[in-house]
Design an enzyme around this catalytic site. Structure first.
Site, PDB file in Angstrom:
ATOM      1  N   ILE A 101       0.839  -1.201   0.000  1.00  0.00           N
ATOM      2  CA  ILE A 101       0.000   0.000   0.000  1.00  0.00           C
ATOM      3  C   ILE A 101       0.873   1.251   0.000  1.00  0.00           C
ATOM      4  CG2 ILE A 101      -1.977  -1.104   1.107  1.00  0.00           C
ATOM      5  CD1 ILE A 101      -0.950  -0.132   3.822  1.00  0.00           C
ATOM      6  N   ASP A 102       2.184   1.075  -0.301  1.00  0.00           N
ATOM      7  CA  ASP A 102       3.130   2.177  -0.119  1.00  0.00           C
ATOM      8  C   ASP A 102       3.406   3.017  -1.360  1.00  0.00           C
ATOM      9  OD1 ASP A 102       4.849   0.529  -1.648  1.00  0.00           O
ATOM     10  OD2 ASP A 102       5.753  -0.357   0.130  1.00  0.00           O
ATOM     11  N   HIS A 117      -4.605  -4.180  -2.235  1.00  0.00           N
ATOM     12  CA  HIS A 117      -5.018  -3.698  -0.915  1.00  0.00           C
ATOM     13  C   HIS A 117      -5.076  -2.181  -0.823  1.00  0.00           C
ATOM     14  CE1 HIS A 117      -3.699  -7.865   0.805  1.00  0.00           C
ATOM     15  NE2 HIS A 117      -4.887  -7.891   0.250  1.00  0.00           N
ATOM     16  N   CYS A 146     -13.101  15.688   7.329  1.00  0.00           N
ATOM     17  CA  CYS A 146     -13.321  16.494   6.122  1.00  0.00           C
ATOM     18  C   CYS A 146     -14.016  17.810   6.525  1.00  0.00           C
ATOM     19  CB  CYS A 146     -14.214  15.695   5.195  1.00  0.00           C
ATOM     20  SG  CYS A 146     -14.683  16.525   3.683  1.00  0.00           S
TER      21      CYS A 146
HETATM   22  P1  CNA Z   1       4.088 -10.540   5.224  1.00  0.00           P
HETATM   23  O1  CNA Z   1       3.062 -11.503   5.677  1.00  0.00           O
HETATM   24  O2  CNA Z   1       4.665  -9.615   6.218  1.00  0.00           O
HETATM   25  O3  CNA Z   1       5.253 -11.390   4.563  1.00  0.00           O
HETATM   26  C1  CNA Z   1       6.404 -10.795   4.064  1.00  0.00           C
HETATM   27  C2  CNA Z   1       7.311 -11.894   3.560  1.00  0.00           C
HETATM   28  O4  CNA Z   1       8.388 -11.284   2.897  1.00  0.00           O
HETATM   29  C3  CNA Z   1       7.893 -12.774   4.662  1.00  0.00           C
HETATM   30  O5  CNA Z   1       7.610 -14.123   4.356  1.00  0.00           O
HETATM   31  C4  CNA Z   1       9.405 -12.503   4.610  1.00  0.00           C
HETATM   32  O6  CNA Z   1      10.174 -13.676   4.725  1.00  0.00           O
HETATM   33  C5  CNA Z   1       9.580 -11.942   3.237  1.00  0.00           C
HETATM   34  N1  CNA Z   1      10.624 -10.925   3.147  1.00  0.00           N
HETATM   35  C6  CNA Z   1      10.785  -9.836   3.921  1.00  0.00           C
HETATM   36  N2  CNA Z   1      11.799  -9.083   3.484  1.00  0.00           N
HETATM   37  C7  CNA Z   1      12.308  -9.752   2.404  1.00  0.00           C
HETATM   38  C8  CNA Z   1      13.385  -9.498   1.525  1.00  0.00           C
HETATM   39  N3  CNA Z   1      14.133  -8.399   1.638  1.00  0.00           N
HETATM   40  N4  CNA Z   1      13.648 -10.398   0.544  1.00  0.00           N
HETATM   41  C9  CNA Z   1      12.883 -11.525   0.402  1.00  0.00           C
HETATM   42  N5  CNA Z   1      11.858 -11.806   1.210  1.00  0.00           N
HETATM   43  C10 CNA Z   1      11.569 -10.927   2.204  1.00  0.00           C
HETATM   44  O7  CNA Z   1       3.550  -9.633   4.021  1.00  0.00           O
HETATM   45  P2  CNA Z   1       2.504  -9.993   2.881  1.00  0.00           P
HETATM   46  O8  CNA Z   1       2.632  -8.921   1.875  1.00  0.00           O
HETATM   47  O9  CNA Z   1       2.583 -11.384   2.454  1.00  0.00           O
HETATM   48  O10 CNA Z   1       1.129  -9.819   3.685  1.00  0.00           O
HETATM   49  C11 CNA Z   1       0.155  -9.154   3.169  1.00  0.00           C
HETATM   50  C12 CNA Z   1      -0.134  -7.825   3.914  1.00  0.00           C
HETATM   51  C13 CNA Z   1       1.038  -7.065   4.413  1.00  0.00           C
HETATM   52  C14 CNA Z   1      -0.743  -6.926   2.907  1.00  0.00           C
HETATM   53  O11 CNA Z   1      -2.053  -6.687   3.273  1.00  0.00           O
HETATM   54  C15 CNA Z   1       0.052  -5.622   2.897  1.00  0.00           C
HETATM   55  O12 CNA Z   1      -0.796  -4.525   2.726  1.00  0.00           O
HETATM   56  C16 CNA Z   1       0.691  -5.598   4.223  1.00  0.00           C
HETATM   57  N6  CNA Z   1       1.881  -4.720   4.369  1.00  0.00           N
HETATM   58  C17 CNA Z   1       2.266  -3.865   3.399  1.00  0.00           C
HETATM   59  C18 CNA Z   1       3.396  -3.065   3.571  1.00  0.00           C
HETATM   60  C19 CNA Z   1       3.811  -2.128   2.484  1.00  0.00           C
HETATM   61  O13 CNA Z   1       2.965  -1.609   1.757  1.00  0.00           O
HETATM   62  N7  CNA Z   1       5.093  -1.876   2.322  1.00  0.00           N
HETATM   63  C20 CNA Z   1       4.130  -3.153   4.749  1.00  0.00           C
HETATM   64  C21 CNA Z   1       3.687  -4.044   5.751  1.00  0.00           C
HETATM   65  C22 CNA Z   1       2.573  -4.821   5.533  1.00  0.00           C
END
Ligand code: CNA
Length: 234
Positions: A101-102, A117, A146
């Protein structure tokens, strides 16, 4: 790595399906890694706070958590975001389907991004639908309101809410037409998003993730490595 390099060279309809792990190397924590959001201590589990019913019940608490933990402003795309944008510009990649969502894929230059998402960059009044930028949510105290008095809600899909039908449909179409499906940086535990990879019909499903996922046995190639180390070799 050699197989992955060859498959990428031979493909021109790559679809990338990613999650929070794509942005950890930009400095945004994911949910499920050891240093992720779910392993930090809060009064309620994060799934509870970022659910629709909690948002309705206690918007004050929701926005406190949201501002502190979920509003990733000021971060920059990393090598993975940039390489994907480059492939799209070269005509090799047809879409990025993301659970993030970033907004970092667009910031890197990607054009066809399906945000399953939603995005923290879009915010709407729940009463009159007036648009507000993310900075508005960041900068106002308490529950963002708002001018009409309605609560301004981020356009992100909360637990208990359904995904946008058009985004879902376009993601499925892209995945069905893909010659290579690259799934990366996702624990593949959040549904219905995770189930989308089952729409892929080819035999080049690649999974790149630091930790194991429930779909490891389903993929044609699995790399348990960090995305930065893989993408810097591509
Ligand atoms: P999750 O469940 O947190 O899984 C992340 C996965 O990525 C884990 O299995 C880690 O092992 C793996 N991982 C982390 N860093 C690395 C890397 N550098 N290289 C390789 N693998 C890595 O996140 P999902 O996206 O599966 O879960 C879904 C949620 C998380 C969604 O609804 C998102 O909106 C939500 N989310 C989004 C953000 C964002 O927008 N940046 C941040 C945190 C959570």
């Amino acid at each position: 790595m050699e197989t992955l390099k060859r498959w990428i060279a031979e493909s021109n309809r790559i679809v990338f399906f990613g999650g929070a792990g794509v942005s950890t190397e930009s400095g945004i924590p994911d949910f499920r890694s050891v240093d992720g959001l779910y392993n930090q201590k809060f009064e309620y589990p994060p799934e509870t706070i970022i659910s629709h019913s909690f948002f309705r019940r206690d918007p004050e608490y929701f926005f406190r958590f949201y501002r502190e933990k979920m509003l990733p402003l000021g971060f920059e795309p990393n090598i993975t975001h940039k390489k994907l944008a480059q492939w799209e510009a070269e005509g090799k990649l047809s879409a990025v389907v993301t659970q993030n969502i970033d907004g970092l894929h667009q910031k890197a230059g990607s054009k066809r991004v399906y945000e399953l998402h939603g995005s923290v960059l879009r915010n709407y009044c729940t009463r009159c639908h007036q648009f507000y930028p993310a900075e508005f949510i960041r900068d106002c105290p308490g529950v963002p309101k708002c001018a009409c008095g309605g609560i301004v809600k981020p356009d992100v899909v909360l637990y208990e809410e359904s995904l946008d039908a058009e985004t879902l449909e376009k993601s499925i179409e892209a995945i069905q037409a893909a010659d290579l499906l690259l799934v990366a940086g996702t624990s593949l535990t959040v549904y219905p998003a995770a189930g989308l990879i089952r729409y892929y019909r080819g035999d080049r499903l690649v999974l790149i993730n630091r930790d194991e996922t429930p779909y490891d046995g389903y993929a044609n190639l699995v790399l348990h490595q960090s995305l930065g180390s893989v993408f810097s070799q591509l």
